[in-house]
Design an enzyme around this catalytic site. Structure first.
Site, PDB file in Angstrom:
ATOM      1  N   ILE A 125       0.867  -1.185   0.000  1.00 32.55           N
ATOM      2  CA  ILE A 125       0.000   0.000   0.000  1.00 32.55           C
ATOM      3  C   ILE A 125       0.899   1.230   0.000  1.00 32.55           C
ATOM      4  O   ILE A 125       1.900   1.273   0.720  1.00 32.55           O
ATOM      5  CB  ILE A 125      -0.961  -0.014   1.211  1.00 32.55           C
ATOM      6  CG1 ILE A 125      -1.913   1.185   1.168  1.00 32.55           C
ATOM      7  CG2 ILE A 125      -0.220  -0.076   2.532  1.00 32.55           C
ATOM      8  CD1 ILE A 125      -3.074   1.064   2.142  1.00 32.55           C
ATOM      9  N   VAL A 140       0.807   5.665  -0.485  1.00 36.73           N
ATOM     10  CA  VAL A 140       0.173   6.963  -0.742  1.00 36.73           C
ATOM     11  C   VAL A 140       1.295   7.957  -1.012  1.00 36.73           C
ATOM     12  O   VAL A 140       2.341   7.926  -0.333  1.00 36.73           O
ATOM     13  CB  VAL A 140      -0.688   7.403   0.468  1.00 36.73           C
ATOM     14  CG1 VAL A 140      -1.151   8.848   0.324  1.00 36.73           C
ATOM     15  CG2 VAL A 140      -1.896   6.470   0.624  1.00 36.73           C
ATOM     16  N   ARG A 143      -1.756  11.501   5.577  1.00 36.34           N
ATOM     17  CA  ARG A 143      -2.478  11.958   6.781  1.00 36.34           C
ATOM     18  C   ARG A 143      -3.781  12.643   6.408  1.00 36.34           C
ATOM     19  O   ARG A 143      -4.222  13.571   7.079  1.00 36.34           O
ATOM     20  CB  ARG A 143      -1.609  12.876   7.647  1.00 36.34           C
ATOM     21  CG  ARG A 143      -0.354  12.207   8.184  1.00 36.34           C
ATOM     22  CD  ARG A 143      -0.567  10.873   8.861  1.00 36.34           C
ATOM     23  NE  ARG A 143      -1.235  10.917  10.142  1.00 36.34           N
ATOM     24  CZ  ARG A 143      -0.626  10.925  11.320  1.00 36.34           C
ATOM     25  NH1 ARG A 143       0.677  10.891  11.360  1.00 36.34           N
ATOM     26  NH2 ARG A 143      -1.315  10.948  12.439  1.00 36.34           N
ATOM     27  N   ARG A 144      -4.417  12.172   5.337  1.00 34.89           N
ATOM     28  CA  ARG A 144      -5.756  12.655   4.973  1.00 34.89           C
ATOM     29  C   ARG A 144      -6.750  11.507   4.943  1.00 34.89           C
ATOM     30  O   ARG A 144      -7.826  11.634   4.355  1.00 34.89           O
ATOM     31  CB  ARG A 144      -5.732  13.318   3.596  1.00 34.89           C
ATOM     32  CG  ARG A 144      -4.875  14.547   3.542  1.00 34.89           C
ATOM     33  CD  ARG A 144      -4.965  15.171   2.172  1.00 34.89           C
ATOM     34  NE  ARG A 144      -3.890  16.129   1.986  1.00 34.89           N
ATOM     35  CZ  ARG A 144      -3.611  16.706   0.842  1.00 34.89           C
ATOM     36  NH1 ARG A 144      -4.333  16.432  -0.229  1.00 34.89           N
ATOM     37  NH2 ARG A 144      -2.624  17.555   0.744  1.00 34.89           N
ATOM     38  N   GLY A 145      -6.347  10.365   5.469  1.00 36.30           N
ATOM     39  CA  GLY A 145      -7.258   9.234   5.526  1.00 36.30           C
ATOM     40  C   GLY A 145      -7.326   8.407   4.256  1.00 36.30           C
ATOM     41  O   GLY A 145      -8.178   7.525   4.130  1.00 36.30           O
ATOM     42  N   LEU A 146      -6.423   8.669   3.290  1.00 37.32           N
ATOM     43  CA  LEU A 146      -6.516   7.943   2.006  1.00 37.32           C
ATOM     44  C   LEU A 146      -6.155   6.470   2.175  1.00 37.32           C
ATOM     45  O   LEU A 146      -6.854   5.592   1.657  1.00 37.32           O
ATOM     46  CB  LEU A 146      -5.623   8.603   0.955  1.00 37.32           C
ATOM     47  CG  LEU A 146      -5.997  10.039   0.592  1.00 37.32           C
ATOM     48  CD1 LEU A 146      -5.055  10.588  -0.477  1.00 37.32           C
ATOM     49  CD2 LEU A 146      -7.444  10.120   0.090  1.00 37.32           C
ATOM     50  N   GLU A 155       2.336  -8.446   6.211  1.00 37.25           N
ATOM     51  CA  GLU A 155       3.637  -8.344   6.890  1.00 37.25           C
ATOM     52  C   GLU A 155       4.126  -6.927   6.713  1.00 37.25           C
ATOM     53  O   GLU A 155       3.933  -6.352   5.638  1.00 37.25           O
ATOM     54  CB  GLU A 155       4.658  -9.272   6.226  1.00 37.25           C
ATOM     55  CG  GLU A 155       4.435 -10.737   6.449  1.00 37.25           C
ATOM     56  CD  GLU A 155       4.758 -11.555   5.202  1.00 37.25           C
ATOM     57  OE1 GLU A 155       5.378 -11.010   4.262  1.00 37.25           O
ATOM     58  OE2 GLU A 155       4.376 -12.728   5.176  1.00 37.25           O
ATOM     59  N   ASN A 158       8.446   0.407  10.481  1.00 40.24           N
ATOM     60  CA  ASN A 158       7.512   1.250   9.717  1.00 40.24           C
ATOM     61  C   ASN A 158       6.362   1.710  10.620  1.00 40.24           C
ATOM     62  O   ASN A 158       5.263   1.168  10.608  1.00 40.24           O
ATOM     63  CB  ASN A 158       6.981   0.474   8.501  1.00 40.24           C
ATOM     64  CG  ASN A 158       6.278   1.376   7.513  1.00 40.24           C
ATOM     65  OD1 ASN A 158       5.838   2.467   7.867  1.00 40.24           O
ATOM     66  ND2 ASN A 158       6.166   0.917   6.274  1.00 40.24           N
ATOM     67  N   TYR A 215      -2.437   0.151  10.324  1.00 29.70           N
ATOM     68  CA  TYR A 215      -3.059  -1.170  10.399  1.00 29.70           C
ATOM     69  C   TYR A 215      -3.728  -1.385  11.766  1.00 29.70           C
ATOM     70  O   TYR A 215      -4.841  -1.909  11.832  1.00 29.70           O
ATOM     71  CB  TYR A 215      -2.019  -2.262  10.147  1.00 29.70           C
ATOM     72  CG  TYR A 215      -1.358  -2.179   8.775  1.00 29.70           C
ATOM     73  CD1 TYR A 215      -2.103  -1.862   7.642  1.00 29.70           C
ATOM     74  CD2 TYR A 215       0.005  -2.421   8.620  1.00 29.70           C
ATOM     75  CE1 TYR A 215      -1.500  -1.780   6.389  1.00 29.70           C
ATOM     76  CE2 TYR A 215       0.606  -2.349   7.376  1.00 29.70           C
ATOM     77  CZ  TYR A 215      -0.144  -2.024   6.263  1.00 29.70           C
ATOM     78  OH  TYR A 215       0.448  -1.950   5.027  1.00 29.70           O
TER      79      TYR A 215
HETATM   80  C1  LIG Z   1       1.671   4.010   5.507  1.00 35.18           C
HETATM   81  C2  LIG Z   1       0.953   4.938   4.523  1.00 35.18           C
HETATM   82  C3  LIG Z   1       0.326   4.100   3.408  1.00 35.18           C
HETATM   83  C4  LIG Z   1      -0.164   5.696   5.296  1.00 35.18           C
HETATM   84  O1  LIG Z   1      -0.882   6.479   4.339  1.00 35.18           O
HETATM   85  P1  LIG Z   1      -1.800   7.720   4.789  1.00 35.18           P
HETATM   86  O2  LIG Z   1      -2.750   8.005   3.680  1.00 35.18           O
HETATM   87  O3  LIG Z   1      -0.945   8.834   5.280  1.00 35.18           O
HETATM   88  O4  LIG Z   1      -2.598   7.121   6.048  1.00 35.18           O
HETATM   89  P2  LIG Z   1      -3.959   7.703   6.644  1.00 35.18           P
HETATM   90  O5  LIG Z   1      -4.006   9.184   6.482  1.00 35.18           O
HETATM   91  O6  LIG Z   1      -5.098   6.919   6.117  1.00 35.18           O
HETATM   92  O7  LIG Z   1      -3.737   7.388   8.206  1.00 35.18           O
HETATM   93  C5  LIG Z   1      -4.651   6.603   8.935  1.00 35.18           C
HETATM   94  C6  LIG Z   1      -4.070   6.471  10.345  1.00 35.18           C
HETATM   95  O8  LIG Z   1      -2.854   5.740  10.322  1.00 35.18           O
HETATM   96  C7  LIG Z   1      -1.950   6.286  11.298  1.00 35.18           C
HETATM   97  N1  LIG Z   1      -0.799   6.910  10.621  1.00 35.18           N
HETATM   98  C8  LIG Z   1      -0.631   7.131   9.308  1.00 35.18           C
HETATM   99  N2  LIG Z   1       0.561   7.702   9.069  1.00 35.18           N
HETATM  100  C9  LIG Z   1       1.155   7.872  10.277  1.00 35.18           C
HETATM  101  C10 LIG Z   1       2.396   8.412  10.692  1.00 35.18           C
HETATM  102  N3  LIG Z   1       3.280   8.914   9.815  1.00 35.18           N
HETATM  103  N4  LIG Z   1       2.684   8.411  12.014  1.00 35.18           N
HETATM  104  C11 LIG Z   1       1.821   7.908  12.911  1.00 35.18           C
HETATM  105  N5  LIG Z   1       0.596   7.391  12.589  1.00 35.18           N
HETATM  106  C12 LIG Z   1       0.284   7.367  11.281  1.00 35.18           C
HETATM  107  C13 LIG Z   1      -2.747   7.325  12.064  1.00 35.18           C
HETATM  108  O9  LIG Z   1      -3.437   6.669  13.120  1.00 35.18           O
HETATM  109  C14 LIG Z   1      -3.721   7.787  11.006  1.00 35.18           C
HETATM  110  O10 LIG Z   1      -4.873   8.394  11.514  1.00 35.18           O
HETATM  111  P3  LIG Z   1      -4.814   9.995  11.910  1.00 35.18           P
HETATM  112  O11 LIG Z   1      -4.180  10.723  10.770  1.00 35.18           O
HETATM  113  O12 LIG Z   1      -6.264  10.327  12.103  1.00 35.18           O
HETATM  114  O13 LIG Z   1      -3.982  10.059  13.153  1.00 35.18           O
HETATM  115  C15 LIG Z   1       1.924   6.017   3.948  1.00 35.18           C
HETATM  116  O14 LIG Z   1       2.624   6.625   5.006  1.00 35.18           O
HETATM  117  C16 LIG Z   1       2.911   5.445   2.934  1.00 35.18           C
HETATM  118  O15 LIG Z   1       2.608   5.351   1.739  1.00 35.18           O
HETATM  119  N6  LIG Z   1       4.130   5.083   3.401  1.00 35.18           N
HETATM  120  C17 LIG Z   1       5.172   4.551   2.503  1.00 35.18           C
HETATM  121  C18 LIG Z   1       4.818   3.181   1.969  1.00 35.18           C
HETATM  122  C19 LIG Z   1       4.620   2.178   3.100  1.00 35.18           C
HETATM  123  O16 LIG Z   1       5.363   2.165   4.080  1.00 35.18           O
HETATM  124  N7  LIG Z   1       3.592   1.299   2.950  1.00 35.18           N
HETATM  125  C20 LIG Z   1       3.279   0.273   3.949  1.00 35.18           C
HETATM  126  C21 LIG Z   1       4.049  -0.976   3.789  1.00 35.18           C
HETATM  127  S1  LIG Z   1       3.923  -1.682   2.151  1.00 35.18           S
END
Ligand SMILES: CC(C)(COP(=O)(O)OP(=O)(O)OC[C@H]1O[C@@H](n2cnc3c(N)ncnc32)[C@H](O)[C@@H]1OP(=O)(O)O)[C@@H](O)C(=O)NCCC(=O)NCCS
Length: 161
Positions: free
Chosen positions: A76, A78, A84-87, A110, A115, A122
């Site tokens: 996954i 973004v 941090r927009r819930g995507l 996994e 991370n 998750y």
């Molecule tokens: C992990 C990832 C997919 C999260 O995407 P995102 O769109 O920012 O996540 P969301 O906005 O839906 O966050 C949902 C919740 O997850 C948690 N979260 C997300 N990013 C976080 C961060 N950097 N630090 C702490 N909590 C986090 C929070 O609880 C968040 O809710 P909140 O913003 O209301 O506090 C993104 O950081 C990413 O693409 N990372 C690089 C790729 C990666 O590591 N993928 C996962 C393994 S394959």
């Protein structure tokens, strides 16, 4: 601002998915791996975006694979500017719905133990920690120690005790 859109993606989205992967993943999947996911009849790729549901608006995607009893969240991503927009949370919910529709018993994944963003995503989405696989991942950047994987699951099937 309009709500984000969600949709499944096919091979026509390869370039857009490749762009997201290159921008957002520290260890990006190759073009061949991404094409394999986009064309795999046993899985699905979901995209999330803003504005028109078109290639330019794609902000993130996730890959779901169907196994005999379970489904697996394989990756996954973004884009950094869309975080941090819930995507990702929306993507995870779409994967849960899809896996439930397949009749999968659990959604498995996994994740690198370092991370923190993904672990928080998750756990907040309802996954539970199932254990650790020691030294599962090669080091990011290619040097240093191998990294542990945290194994997680989301139960989908109703209990029939
Ligand atoms: C992990 C990832 C997919 C999260 O995407 P995102 O769109 O920012 O996540 P969301 O906005 O839906 O966050 C949902 C919740 O997850 C948690 N979260 C997300 N990013 C976080 C961060 N950097 N630090 C702490 N909590 C986090 C929070 O609880 C968040 O809710 P909140 O913003 O209301 O506090 C993104 O950081 C990413 O693409 N990372 C690089 C790729 C990666 O590591 N993928 C996962 C393994 S394959």
């Amino acid at each position: 601002m309009s709500d984000p859109w969600l949709r499944t993606l096919d091979a026509d989205w390869l370039e857009a998915v490749e762009r997201i992967e290159a921008l957002g993943q520290p260890a990006p999947w190759s073009r061949v791996q991404l094409m394999g996911a986009l064309t795999d009849p046993r899985g699905s790729v979901w995209g999330v975006g803003m504005g028109e549901p078109a290639r330019e608006g794609l902000c993130g995607f996730a890959v779901l694979a169907r196994q005999p009893f379970d489904a697996e969240l394989q990756t996954i991503t973004v884009v950094p500017g869309g975080r941090r927009r819930g995507l990702a949370g929306r993507l995870v919910m779409a994967l849960i719905d899809q896996a439930r529709g397949w009749g999968s018993e659990r959604l498995l994944l996994e994740v690198r133990a370092s991370n923190q963003a993904a672990l928080a995503l998750y756990r907040r989405s309802g996954f539970r920690d199932d254990g650790v696989r020691r030294g599962y991942y090669p080091p990011l950047g290619g040097c240093g120690a191998r990294e542990d994987a945290v194994l997680m699951s989301f139960p989908l099937a109703a209990c029939h005790d």
